[in-house]
Design a protein around this motif. Structure first.
Motif, PDB file in Angstrom:
ATOM      1  N   LYS A  38       1.112  -1.108  -0.009  1.00 25.97           N
ATOM      2  CA  LYS A  38       0.027  -0.166   0.179  1.00 25.97           C
ATOM      3  C   LYS A  38       0.893   1.241  -0.076  1.00 25.97           C
ATOM      4  N   THR A  55      -2.496   4.061  -3.315  1.00 23.19           N
ATOM      5  CA  THR A  55      -2.724   3.036  -4.370  1.00 23.19           C
ATOM      6  C   THR A  55      -1.917   1.409  -3.856  1.00 23.19           C
ATOM      7  N   TYR A  56      -2.460   0.427  -4.638  1.00 26.05           N
ATOM      8  CA  TYR A  56      -1.808  -0.609  -4.242  1.00 26.05           C
ATOM      9  C   TYR A  56      -0.741  -1.227  -5.169  1.00 26.05           C
ATOM     10  N   ARG A  85     -10.048  -2.740  -6.494  1.00 25.25           N
ATOM     11  CA  ARG A  85      -9.582  -2.165  -5.073  1.00 25.25           C
ATOM     12  C   ARG A  85     -10.255  -2.870  -4.147  1.00 25.25           C
ATOM     13  N   LYS A  90      -9.173  -6.503  -3.915  1.00 28.63           N
ATOM     14  CA  LYS A  90      -7.784  -6.495  -3.251  1.00 28.63           C
ATOM     15  C   LYS A  90      -7.966  -6.330  -1.822  1.00 28.63           C
ATOM     16  N   GLU A  91      -8.384  -5.363  -1.346  1.00 27.46           N
ATOM     17  CA  GLU A  91      -8.808  -5.147   0.145  1.00 27.46           C
ATOM     18  C   GLU A  91      -9.509  -6.348   0.574  1.00 27.46           C
TER      19      GLU A  91
END
Length: 97
Positions: free
Chosen positions: A10, A15-16, A73, A76-77
């Motif tokens: 992160k 952003t990732y 997103r 991913k989270e």
């Protein structure tokens, strides 16, 4: 068999970044010191490693990295937070928008 790792950072801009490596501590250090000036993370430091998974099959690691890079997103989270039961539902597209 050699270990491979898929990891998610992160970044400071929220952003990732998803990457793959065979030496996780070394690769994280390279991101930290900004070894590669053209890399995605160089201008987005500092970052925090929020997820990693180990693989004994490099082909599966590569496939997983590519898969995660294409995720939303939210998906991913869910992975990062260990909410694995949410992953299948987050893969569904919303065609009503």
């Amino acid at each position: 068999m050699k270990q491979s790792y898929v990891y998610i950072l992160k970044c400071a801009d929220d952003t990732y970044y998803t990457g793959i490596t065979s030496n996780l501590p070394k690769r994280i250090n390279e991101h930290t010191i900004g070894l590669h000036k053209d890399s995605y993370t160089y201008s987005r430091r500092p970052f925090k490693m929020v997820f990693y998974a180990e693989f004994t099959d490099i082909n599966l690691a590569i496939k997983t990295e590519k898969q995660i890079k294409n995720w939303s997103r939210a998906k991913k989270e869910a992975l990062i937070n260990g909410d694995f039961e949410k992953l299948p539902n987050l893969a569904k597209k919303n065609f009503n928008s």
